[in-house]
Design an enzyme around this catalytic site. Structure first.
Site, short mmCIF file in Angstrom:
data_model
loop_
_atom_site.label_atom_id
_atom_site.label_comp_id
_atom_site.label_asym_id
_atom_site.label_seq_id
_atom_site.Cartn_x
_atom_site.Cartn_y
_atom_site.Cartn_z
N CYS A 92 39.42 81.18 37.86
CA CYS A 92 40.34 81.26 39.00
C CYS A 92 40.37 82.68 39.56
O CYS A 92 40.06 83.66 38.86
CB CYS A 92 41.75 80.89 38.56
SG CYS A 92 42.03 79.13 38.36
N CYS A 138 47.71 78.23 39.24
CA CYS A 138 47.67 77.09 38.31
C CYS A 138 48.44 77.44 37.03
O CYS A 138 48.78 78.61 36.80
CB CYS A 138 46.23 76.71 38.00
SG CYS A 138 45.41 77.80 36.82
N CYS A 158 46.92 80.19 34.93
CA CYS A 158 47.03 81.53 35.53
C CYS A 158 48.46 82.06 35.49
O CYS A 158 48.67 83.27 35.43
CB CYS A 158 46.47 81.52 36.95
SG CYS A 158 44.66 81.51 36.94
N ASN A 212 37.83 83.17 43.14
CA ASN A 212 37.41 82.15 42.17
C ASN A 212 35.89 82.10 42.08
O ASN A 212 35.17 82.35 43.05
CB ASN A 212 38.02 80.78 42.48
CG ASN A 212 37.78 80.26 43.88
OD1 ASN A 212 37.57 81.02 44.80
ND2 ASN A 212 37.82 78.94 44.02
N ILE A 213 35.42 81.83 40.87
CA ILE A 213 33.98 81.80 40.57
C ILE A 213 33.72 80.50 39.82
O ILE A 213 34.00 80.40 38.62
CB ILE A 213 33.57 83.01 39.71
CG1 ILE A 213 34.01 84.33 40.36
CG2 ILE A 213 32.06 83.01 39.48
CD1 ILE A 213 33.86 85.55 39.45
N GLU A 214 33.23 79.50 40.54
CA GLU A 214 32.99 78.20 39.91
C GLU A 214 31.65 78.18 39.20
O GLU A 214 30.83 79.10 39.32
CB GLU A 214 33.10 77.10 40.98
CG GLU A 214 34.51 77.05 41.56
CD GLU A 214 34.72 75.96 42.60
OE1 GLU A 214 33.73 75.34 43.05
OE2 GLU A 214 35.89 75.72 42.95
N GLU A 258 42.94 84.49 40.22
CA GLU A 258 43.91 85.34 39.53
C GLU A 258 43.28 85.96 38.28
O GLU A 258 43.52 87.12 37.96
CB GLU A 258 45.15 84.54 39.14
CG GLU A 258 45.94 84.00 40.32
CD GLU A 258 45.49 82.63 40.80
OE1 GLU A 258 44.29 82.30 40.66
OE2 GLU A 258 46.33 81.88 41.30
N1 THU Z 1 41.97 78.06 42.03
C1 THU Z 1 42.22 79.40 41.91
O1 THU Z 1 41.29 80.21 41.90
N2 THU Z 1 43.50 79.80 41.78
C2 THU Z 1 44.58 78.99 41.90
O2 THU Z 1 45.69 79.45 41.80
C3 THU Z 1 44.39 77.55 42.13
C4 THU Z 1 43.00 77.06 42.02
C5 THU Z 1 40.59 77.65 42.19
C6 THU Z 1 39.97 76.98 40.99
C7 THU Z 1 38.85 76.20 41.64
O3 THU Z 1 37.73 77.05 41.78
C8 THU Z 1 39.38 75.86 43.01
O4 THU Z 1 40.47 76.72 43.24
C9 THU Z 1 39.84 74.42 43.15
O5 THU Z 1 40.75 74.08 42.16
#
Ligand code: THU
Length: 135
Positions: free
Chosen positions: A56, A89, A92, A45-47, A58
């Site tokens: 996300c 999520c 995804c 994940n890259i916020e 995925e």
């Molecule tokens: N996140 C994912 O990367 N994949 C998932 O399946 C669930 C959530 C990440 C998004 C965000 O950066 C962090 O988890 C918290 O929601």
């Protein structure tokens, strides 16, 4: 599916999870795809400071798969912190739907717990996909 392949997918997801950019949630996620070319593609994940723009894990793994020249997801592993399985999520699930058959197994793993093995069809029932659109 061999245990060796699952171990390789878990290791790839964990290795890339260590590289996640998650300064806001502190919830690091890794995803690893076994693709139709037999290779493993991984992403984290890259916020973003503008929260909705974050990616996300995925989505990152799918981007790596497509950029690597593969086209189909044969198996996908998702890892995250804690003991509860980190399931994809809703968005995804749809992203995976674009590149996977409904019976593809999705393995979700909180690193301190046990894995949940399910299928795309169970995660996304009655789904809409590419075959619904006219050619
Ligand atoms: N996140 C994912 O990367 N994949 C998932 O399946 C669930 C959530 C990440 C998004 C965000 O950066 C962090 O988890 C918290 O929601």
């Amino acid at each position: 599916m061999t245990d060796t392949m699952d171990q390789a997918l878990f290791a790839a997801a964990e290795a890339v999870r260590a590289k996640a950019h998650a300064p806001y949630s502190r919830f690091t996620v890794g995803a690893a795809i076994l693709a139709d070319d037999g290779k493993i593609y991984a992403g984290c994940n890259i916020e973003n400071a503008a929260y909705p723009v974050g990616n996300c894990a995925e989505a990152s793994a799918i981007a790596a798969m497509i950029a690597g020249g593969a086209r189909r997801i044969k198996r996908i592993y998702v890892t995250g912190p804690g003991s509860a399985p980190v399931t994809p999520c809703g968005g995804c699930r749809q992203r995976i739907r674009e590149f996977a058959d409904l019976d593809v197994e999705v393995i979700s793993h909180g690193v301190d717990g046990t894995a949940l093995v399910t299928t795309l069809e169970k995660l996304l029932p009655y789904s809409f996909g590419p075959e619904y659109l006219p050619k």
